[in-house]
Motif scaffolding. Structure first.
Motif, PDB file in Angstrom:
ATOM      1  N   GLU B 525      42.749  44.363  41.209  1.00  0.00           N
ATOM      2  CA  GLU B 525      42.053  44.446  42.509  1.00  0.00           C
ATOM      3  C   GLU B 525      40.586  44.082  42.337  1.00  0.00           C
ATOM      4  N   LEU B 526      39.985  44.666  41.279  1.00  0.00           N
ATOM      5  CA  LEU B 526      38.568  44.433  41.027  1.00  0.00           C
ATOM      6  C   LEU B 526      38.312  42.945  40.831  1.00  0.00           C
ATOM      7  N   GLU B 527      39.189  42.331  40.050  1.00  0.00           N
ATOM      8  CA  GLU B 527      39.053  40.891  39.782  1.00  0.00           C
ATOM      9  C   GLU B 527      39.098  40.110  41.100  1.00  0.00           C
ATOM     10  N   THR B 528      40.083  40.525  41.938  1.00  0.00           N
ATOM     11  CA  THR B 528      40.229  39.850  43.237  1.00  0.00           C
ATOM     12  C   THR B 528      39.004  40.072  44.099  1.00  0.00           C
ATOM     13  N   ILE B 532      36.182  37.396  45.596  1.00  0.00           N
ATOM     14  CA  ILE B 532      35.913  37.093  47.014  1.00  0.00           C
ATOM     15  C   ILE B 532      34.514  37.519  47.451  1.00  0.00           C
ATOM     16  N   ILE B 533      33.782  38.161  46.537  1.00  0.00           N
ATOM     17  CA  ILE B 533      32.402  38.504  46.892  1.00  0.00           C
ATOM     18  C   ILE B 533      31.615  37.205  47.060  1.00  0.00           C
ATOM     19  N   PRO B 534      30.918  37.054  48.149  1.00  0.00           N
ATOM     20  CA  PRO B 534      30.217  35.785  48.406  1.00  0.00           C
ATOM     21  C   PRO B 534      28.937  35.679  47.581  1.00  0.00           C
ATOM     22  N   GLY B 535      29.052  35.762  46.318  1.00  0.00           N
ATOM     23  CA  GLY B 535      27.904  35.622  45.458  1.00  0.00           C
ATOM     24  C   GLY B 535      28.378  35.537  44.023  1.00  0.00           C
ATOM     25  N   MET B 536      27.446  35.231  43.136  1.00  0.00           N
ATOM     26  CA  MET B 536      27.814  35.107  41.734  1.00  0.00           C
ATOM     27  C   MET B 536      27.690  36.477  41.072  1.00  0.00           C
ATOM     28  N   ASN B 550      32.657  36.311  38.087  1.00  0.00           N
ATOM     29  CA  ASN B 550      33.628  36.053  39.139  1.00  0.00           C
ATOM     30  C   ASN B 550      33.809  34.549  39.331  1.00  0.00           C
ATOM     31  N   GLN B 551      34.735  34.199  40.201  1.00  0.00           N
ATOM     32  CA  GLN B 551      35.101  32.800  40.352  1.00  0.00           C
ATOM     33  C   GLN B 551      33.936  31.969  40.890  1.00  0.00           C
ATOM     34  N   ILE B 552      33.161  32.604  41.791  1.00  0.00           N
ATOM     35  CA  ILE B 552      32.045  31.856  42.396  1.00  0.00           C
ATOM     36  C   ILE B 552      31.016  31.496  41.325  1.00  0.00           C
TER      37      ILE B 552
END
Lengths: 108, 1013
Positions: B525-528, B532-536, B550-552
Motif C-alpha cells: 500500500e505504502l509503495e502504491t 501516486i503522491i504528486p511529488g518526488m 517513488n515512481q515520480i
C-alpha cells in the motif's frame, strides 16, 4: 393687366391655393385657363391643382413657378404646361392660346 | 408283495416298540407330564406323576384344568401364557402348584407345542423343585450372614487371587483405602494398594510359606497417600483355584506412636540436652552429662547451688521478673536465651522448664531441659540468610514457581506466581492447584495428566504450555517446565513447575504475525501511495545512500527505481547541487528537526526544474535517526505562472495606475478596497481619503444619485444587464464634473467585488455641448441660407417677372398713343419692383449681419429710432394718405438693442402701409413699459387699419418658407427678419387683431424689448 392687355378676361384672382380651389368650385362658368403659381400661403400650387383637377378633370392649368424642381410633379398631376419664371409675355400668351385651341378641339 | 408285507410289519413292529418305549417313559417319568388342549384348557393326557405329585387320583385330576392347581397365574393369565407358547412354540418357566392338601410346591415347567393329527396341543413337563429352592434359600441366607459378618467386623476384609484380582471386599476395607464403592475397589488390582510395590512381592513370598499374620506394610490409598496396615492372609484352595482371604487393620496411629516412642527413646539414648531438676527455689537437684558438657560444670560442682549462681539466664527481650511471674502462672516456660559456659563463653540455649506438681497440685520441682542451640542459631542465621537469599531468588526470578504434592495441593508458590495468579501472597498455600488455578474448561484434562504423572504412568514432558486461571477470572498462558519430586524410595511425591507467563508474548507474537502480514500489505500500500503522491519522494540514509524513491522521482530522473536505490545524490545531480542537497540532509540529521519548504532549482533530464522540498528525519523504533525522508514538489509551472502573473500584475498595475479612468474596487457593502490615481484626480480626494470609506457615503453624489447607484449595485448582484451611466458630481472643492460610470461584478482571488470604472467626461461634455451648439448654429445657418436662397430666388424671380412683364407691355404699347396712360402704371410697377428688390437685398444683408455678429447690443433710446423709422416710411410712400402717430405713455425708453431696431420698425410700418386698402391709412404706435416674468420690458404696439391677419396665420406669420404670410409676400424676408432681430434682443413679438375677434379689420403687432438697466 398683362392678360387684359392681350384681350383675355380675368374672372378671378386668388390670394392663396385654398382660395383658388374654392373660387374655381364656386364659378358657374368655369374659366378656360387657370394660371397657377406654386409658392402660396395655406395651400401651394400643386395641392390646389390636384383638388381642382379632381373636381374637374377638364380644367386647363398652366403652372408657373421659379422653382423648376416642381415641373415634373405639376405635369404629372395634369397641368397642361409649366412656365419657368421669368418668362416672356409672348410665350405665356402663346401657351394660353394653344391651350384654348386644345380645349376647343376637345369640346367639338 | 411279501417283501412289502414284511417291510410294513417291520415298521409296525418298530412303531409298537417305540410307543411302548415312550409310553413307559411317559408313565414312569419322575416329572409330571400332561397334554393340554389349548382351545379348551383341558388336560387331554397326563402321566401318573401328574396327579400323584399333587395328591389327586387319576379321576379327580382328569376333571381339573390348569388354573385349578396353578397358584401364581390367574385363569386369564394361564390362557395368555398358552397363547404365548403357541406363538413361540415353547417356553420354560417357574411357577407354583397347589396340592390337594393345600401345600404350595415350586414347579419348573417346560412346555412344547405338539401337532397330533393336525391339531395343536401343548405338552408340559413339570418338575417339583421345591426342595432345590429351599436349599438355595439356605445358601443365600448363609451368604448374607457371612457378608453381614464381613461388614460388621471393624477390620478390612478382601478375597483375592495370586494375580491380585480382588473378588470380594467389605466396606471397611473400601473406606480404609479411600475408595467410594466396592465396585471401584474391586476394579483396582491388589498390587496398586501397596505403597511400596515390592511389599506385595514380599507378601506373596510369605504367603507361599503359609499363613501371613500381622504383616505390617505401607498401603496406598486411592488418593496416593500412605497408611500403615497390618495384613493377615489365609490361603484357601477351592477346586483348582487358590484364593487369599485377607484382613487389614489400620495401624497408622499405632505406627506413628511407635515411631514417636522410638524417636523419643532414641532421643533419650542420644540426648544432648542438659536436663536439670531444680527445687522450687531454683536450687539444682540433678545435672546430667549433657549439662556438664554444655556448661563445663561437673555435676558435683553444681548440685545444691542456685541455678542463677551457676548458669544465670539472660533474657534478651523480657525482664526476669515478668518471665518468672508468667512461668509460675502457666506452669511451664519455654524460651531462648543466653547462658555462659564455665569458661565464660556465651551459649545460645533453648530452655524448656516445667513445674512438677504433687497430687494436690502443689509445685514440688522444676525440670529444665536446656539445649545448646549455639550452632543451630548460627546455622539458623545462615539458613535464614540462605532462605532469604533463596526467597529473594525465587521472587526475583521472573517465572512462576509452584510445588504441588501428589494430590495437587499447592505447597510452594513464589511471589511471581502470586503476581501472575493475582492472589495475595500466601493465599494459595494448601489450595488445590487444579481447582483453584486452572480454567474450568481445562481442569479435567490437566488433572488427568497430573494423576497419570503422579502414578508413574506417563513420562514427564519437559516443556509445555498450559493456561492458568487468575483470581479475577482471566486466563494467562504459561510455558511450563516441570520436575518431579521423589522420596527416598523413588516414589513420586509431587512436582515443581516453573512457568513463564507468555500471554503477552503470545499476544505479541500473534500481533507480530498479524503485523507482519499487515506490514506486507502496508508495504505494498505504502509503495502504491508513494507512487501516486504528486511529488518526488525519497529516503536516504545517513551516508546519502538512497533507500527508497517513488515512481515520480524515478520518472523525473528518467531512471528505474532499482537504478536509483543504493546510489547517492552525487550520482544524479551536478556537484554544486548535490552538495547543497547533502548539506540540507546533514542539517536535518544533525539537528533532528525537519527542514521544510526549501525552494531551490535543479538540473533534471527534462531541464531546469524549480522545486520545493521538505525533509524530515527518519527514525528507527529506538528513536535513532536513520536518515532523511524528503518530498520534492515540482513548482516549475507555478514559478513560470508566478512570473507571468508578476509581469501581468505589473502590466495591469501600470494600466490601473496610468489609466485616465478612475478604477475603484468595492466590496459588497460598498466599502472602497482599492482605487487608482485617476480616482484622486477625478474626485479631488486622495486615496487615503477614499480607501476604507463607503463609496455611497462620500459626498460625490446627491441623494437621488445614491438611490440610482444602489439600484445599480443590486442589479449587478442579480447579474442584470447594465448600461453605462452618466452622472454629475461635486468634486472636493465644489466644482462640478460630469462622469460616466460603469459598474461591473468582478471576481478576484475567489472573492467577489464591484468594480467601478469612472470616466471624467466634463471636457468631453463641454466639447459635445459646444459641438451641439455649433452644429445647431450651422444647421440654423444652413437652413437660414437655404431659406434665404429659396426666398431670395423666388422673390427675385417674381420681381424680375414683374419687370419682364412690364417691359413687354411697354414694348407693346410704346407706339400706341391710346396706351400712353397705361405706361405710367407699368412704370410704377417697375419702380415698385426695384424698391422691393432693393429692400430684399437690404434684408438679406441685415440677416447675414445678425448671423455673423450675433448682434452686439447697446443702450439705445427707442422713441428716437421709432421717429426715424416713421419718417422713412412717409418718404417711401409719398402718394399715400398716411396718418402715423406715436402714443407714448413714457418719457424715455432705453432698451438693449442695436441699429437693426430701425429695420424692425421700418418692416412693420412698411407692411402696415403696404397691406392696407383704406383710403386713409391709420397707424398708431403705442409705447409703454411692462414687467413680465420679472423682466422689465418696453412695449411697442403698431396698430393699423389694414387688411388684418387671419387667425390661422397668426402663429406662423413670423416663420419662413411654406408658412409665409401674404404680408411677407412681396416684401421678402420682412417679418422673419423682425422676429430674428427681436429674439436677438431677448425680446418677444406677436400679432393680435386690432379689434378683438375681428381679424379682417386691422392688426396690432406687439413688440417687447428688455429695458436697459
Amino acid at each position: 393687366m398683362l392678360l387684359s392687355a392681350y384681350g383675355f378676361k380675368v374672372i378671378g384672382i386668388a390670394k392663396n391655393g385654398e382660395e383658388a380651389v374654392q373660387m374655381y368650385k364656386s364659378f358657374t362658368v368655369k374659366p378656360d385657363i387657370i394660371i397657377m403659381d406654386h409658392r402660396m400661403p395655406i395651400k401651394n400650387g400643386i395641392e390646389a391643382s390636384k383638388e381642382i383637377l379632381e373636381f374637374d378633370k377638364t380644367a386647363k392649368i398652366i403652372f408657373a413657378s421659379a422653382d423648376n424642381t416642381v415641373k415634373e410633379h405639376a405635369l404629372s398631376i395634369g397641368a397642361i404646361c409649366f412656365k419657368s419664371k421669368p418668362f416672356s409675355n409672348d410665350k405665356l400668351i402663346k401657351n394660353i392660346k394653344k391651350a384654348l385651341e386644345l380645349s376647343q378641339s376637345q369640346n367639338v | 408283495m411279501n417283501e412289502n408285507n414284511n417291510e410294513r410289519k417291520k415298521i409296525e413292529e418298530k412303531l409298537r416298540e417305540s410307543e411302548i418305549k415312550y409310553r413307559t417313559l411317559f408313565e414312569h417319568a419322575a416329572d409330571t407330564i400332561f397334554l393340554v388342549d389349548p382351545e379348551t384348557g383341558e388336560l387331554v393326557e397326563f402321566n401318573n406323576k401328574a396327579y400323584e405329585n399333587i395328591g389327586y387320583t387319576r379321576d379327580e385330576f382328569k376333571k381339573l384344568k390348569i388354573s385349578d392347581f396353578e397358584v401364581i397365574e390367574t385363569t386369564e393369565e394361564v390362557n395368555k401364557h398358552i397363547e404365548k407358547i403357541l406363538r413361540d412354540g415353547f417356553d420354560t418357566f417357574e411357577t407354583k402348584h397347589r396340592t390337594k392338601q393345600g401345600e404350595i410346591r415350586n414347579i419348573l415347567v417346560s412346555s412344547t407345542v405338539l401337532l397330533i393329527r393336525g391339531k395343536r396341543f401343548i405338552q408340559s413337563i413339570c418338575r417339583d423343585i421345591t426342595e432345590n429352592k429351599n436349599a438355595e434359600m439356605k445358601i443365600l441366607e448363609s451368604e448374607k450372614r457371612l457378608k453381614d459378618l464381613m461388614e460388621a467386623v471393624p477390620i478390612g476384609i478382601s478375597i483375592s487371587n495370586l494375580e491380585g484380582k480382588i473378588s470380594e471386599v467389605n466396606s471397611h476395607a473400601v473406606n480404609l483405602f479411600g475408595y467410594n464403592t466396592k465396585e471401584e475397589f474391586l476394579n483396582v488390582p491388589a498390587q496398586v494398594h501397596y505403597y511400596n510395590p515390592k511389599d506385595r512381592e514380599k507378601f506373596v513370598n510369605l504367603l507361599e510359606k503359609g499363613i501371613v499374620k500381622d504383616f505390617e506394610v505401607q498401603f496406598k490409598r486411592k488418593d496416593g497417600t500412605m497408611f500403615w496396615g497390618a495384613l493377615t492372609s489365609v490361603t484357601q484352595t477351592i477346586g483348582d483355584k487358590t484364593i487369599f482371604v485377607n484382613t487389614f487393620q489400620d495401624i497408622d496411629e499405632r505406627k506413628k506412636a511407635e515411631e514417636k516412642i522410638h524417636y523419643q527413646a532414641k532421643l533419650v539414648e542420644n540426648v544432648s540436652d542438659a536436663i536439670l531438676s531444680l527445687d522450687i527455689d531454683f536450687n539444682i537437684i540433678s545435672w546430667n552429662k549433657a549439662a556438664e558438657k554444655i556448661y563445663g560444670w561437673k555435676s558435683d560442682e553444681v548440685i545444691g547451688k542456685n541455678l542463677s549462681d551457676v548458669i544465670p539466664v539472660e533474657f534478651p527481650k523480657d525482664k526476669r521478673e515478668d518471665v518468672l511471674k508468667d512461668f509460675f502462672e502457666k506452669g511451664y516456660w519455654e524460651c531462648e536465651g543466653i547462658q555462659y559456659h564455665k569458661n565464660g563463653k556465651p551459649i545460645n540455649i533453648l530452655s524448656s522448664s516445667t513445674i512438677i506438681k504433687d497430687v494436690n497440685g502443689k509445685p514440688t520441682d522444676i525440670v529444665t531441659i536446656n539445649r545448646d542451640i549455639t550452632k543451630r542459631k548460627k546455622a539458623e542465621v545462615k539458613i535464614i540468610k540462605e532462605r532469604e537469599k533463596a526467597e529473594l531468588y525465587l521472587n526475583l526470578v521472573n517465572v512462576i514457581l509452584v510445588a504441588l504434592d501428589r494430590v495437587g495441593i499447592i505447597t510452594l508458590l513464589n511471589k511471581k506466581g502470586y503476581e501472575i495468579l493475582e492472589y495475595e501472597e500466601g493465599e494459595l498455600i494448601g489450595k488445590n492447584w487444579f481447582e483453584t488455578c486452572l480454567p474450568p474448561h481445562d481442569r479435567e484434562r490437566v488433572y488427568d495428566y497430573f494423576k497419570k504423572l503422579m502414578n508413574g504412568e506417563l513420562e514427564i514432558v519437559e516443556f509445555y504450555e498450559n493456561p492458568v486461571f487468575t483470581k479475577n477470572g482471566d486466563e494467562k498462558l504459561i510455558a511450563w517446565s516441570t520436575v518431579l519430586f521423589k522420596d527416598n524410595y523413588g516414589n513420586i511425591t509431587g512436582l515443581l513447575s516453573s512457568g513463564e507467563d507468555i500471554t503477552e508474548r503470545k499476544k505479541a507474537e500473534k500481533q507480530l504475525k498479524e503485523s507482519e502480514e499487515k506490514y506486507k500489505n502496508l508495504s505494498v500500500e505504502l509503495e502504491t501511495i508513494l507512487d501516486i503522491i504528486p511529488g518526488m519522494v525519497f529516503c536516504k540514509n545517513k551516508d546519502d545512500i538512497v533507500t527508497r524513491v517513488n515512481q515520480i522521482f524515478a520518472d523525473s530522473l528518467r531512471l528505474k527505481k532499482e537504478d536509483i536505490i543504493g546510489k547517492t545524490t552525487f550520482d544524479f545531480f551536478p556537484l554544486e547541487q548535490a552538495k547543497k542537497f547533502r548539506n540540507d540532509d546533514l542539517e536535518v540529521i544533525t539537528s533532528g528537526k525537519p527542514k521544510l519548504n526549501i525552494e531551490e532549482s535543479g538540473d533534471f533530464p527534462d531541464g531546469k526544474m524549480f522545486v520545493i522540498t521538505s525533509k524530515v528525519p527518519q527514525y528507527n523504533d529506538k528513536g535513532e535517526i536513520l536518515g532523511t525522508i524528503g518530498l520534492t514538489i515540482d513548482i516549475t509551472k507555478q514559478k513560470i505562472a508566478e512570473q507571468k502573473l508578476r509581469e501581468s500584475e505589473e502590466k495591469y498595475r501600470n494600466i490601473f495606475e496610468k489609466s485616465s479612468n478612475a478604477i475603484v474596487l468595492l466590496d459588497f457593502t460598498g466599502k472602497i478596497i482599492e482605487c487608482n490615481s485617476a480616482t484622486e484626480t477625478i474626485f479631488g480626494y486622495s486615496k487615503d481619503d477614499l480607501i476604507g470609506q463607503n463609496y455611497l457615503q462620500l459626498p460625490f453624489y446627491t441623494e437621488s444619485m445614491i438611490k440610482v447607484l444602489k439600484e445599480r449595485f443590486q442589479a449587478i448582484t442579480k447579474k442584470s444587464g447594465l448600461k453605462t451611466q452618466e452622472l454629475e458630481i461635486k468634486k472636493k472643492y465644489g466644482n462640478i464634473a460630469r462622469i460616466k460610470t460603469n459598474i461591473s461584478y468582478v471576481k478576484i482571488g475567489g472573492q467577489n467585488f464591484f468594480q467601478a470604472i469612472i470616466q471624467d467626461i466634463t471636457e468631453q461634455k463641454n466639447a459635445e455641448e459646444k459641438l451641439r451648439k455649433s452644429e445647431e448654429k450651422y444647421r440654423e445657418a444652413f437652413e437660414r441660407a437655404e431659406l434665404y436662397k429659396d426666398l431670395f430666388a423666388h422673390d427675385i424671380s417674381n420681381i424680375l417677372q414683374n419687370v419682364k412683364s412690364s417691359l413687354g407691355l411697354l414694348s407693346m404699347w410704346r407706339n400706341n398713343p391710346e396706351k400712353l396712360n397705361n405706361i405710367d402704371e407699368v412704370m410704377s410697377i417697375i419702380n415698385d419692383s426695384i424698391v422691393r428688390g432693393s429692400k430684399l437685398v437690404s434684408n438679406i444683408r441685415t440677416l447675414s449681419k445678425i448671423s455673423e455678429t450675433g448682434g452686439l447690443l447697446k443702450n439705445l433710446e427707442l422713441i428716437q429710432i421709432l421717429k426715424e423709422a416713421i419718417k422713412f416710411i412717409r418718404k417711401s410712400f409719398p402718394g399715400k394718405n398716411l396718418n402715423i402717430e406715436i402714443d407714448s405713455k413714457i418719457d424715455g425708453a432705453f432698451v438693449e438693442a442695436n441699429e437693426l431696431l430701425m429695420d424692425v420698425f421700418e418692416n412693420i410700418l412698411f407692411n402696415a402701409v403696404k397691406y392696407n386698402k383704406s383710403l386713409k391709412i391709420e397707424i398708431i404706435t403705442r409705447l409703454s413699459k411692462i414687467v413680465k416674468d420679472g423682466i422689465n420690458y418696453v412695449k411697442v404696439e403698431f396698430i393699423d387699419n389694414g387688411i388684418g391677419v387671419p387667425d390661422v396665420m397668426k402663429e406662423n406669420i413670423f416663420k419662413g418658407r411654406s408658412t409665409r404670410t401674404e404680408k411677407a409676400h412681396g416684401m421678402g424676408l420682412g417679418l422673419l427678419l423682425v422676429k430674428k432681430v427681436i429674439e436677438n434682443y431677448n425680446g418677444q413679438i406677436w400679432v393680435e387683431d386690432r379689434i378683438k375677434e375681428d381679424p379682417s379689420n386691422g392688426s396690432n403687432f406687439i413688440i417687447l424689448i428688455p429695458e436697459a438697466i
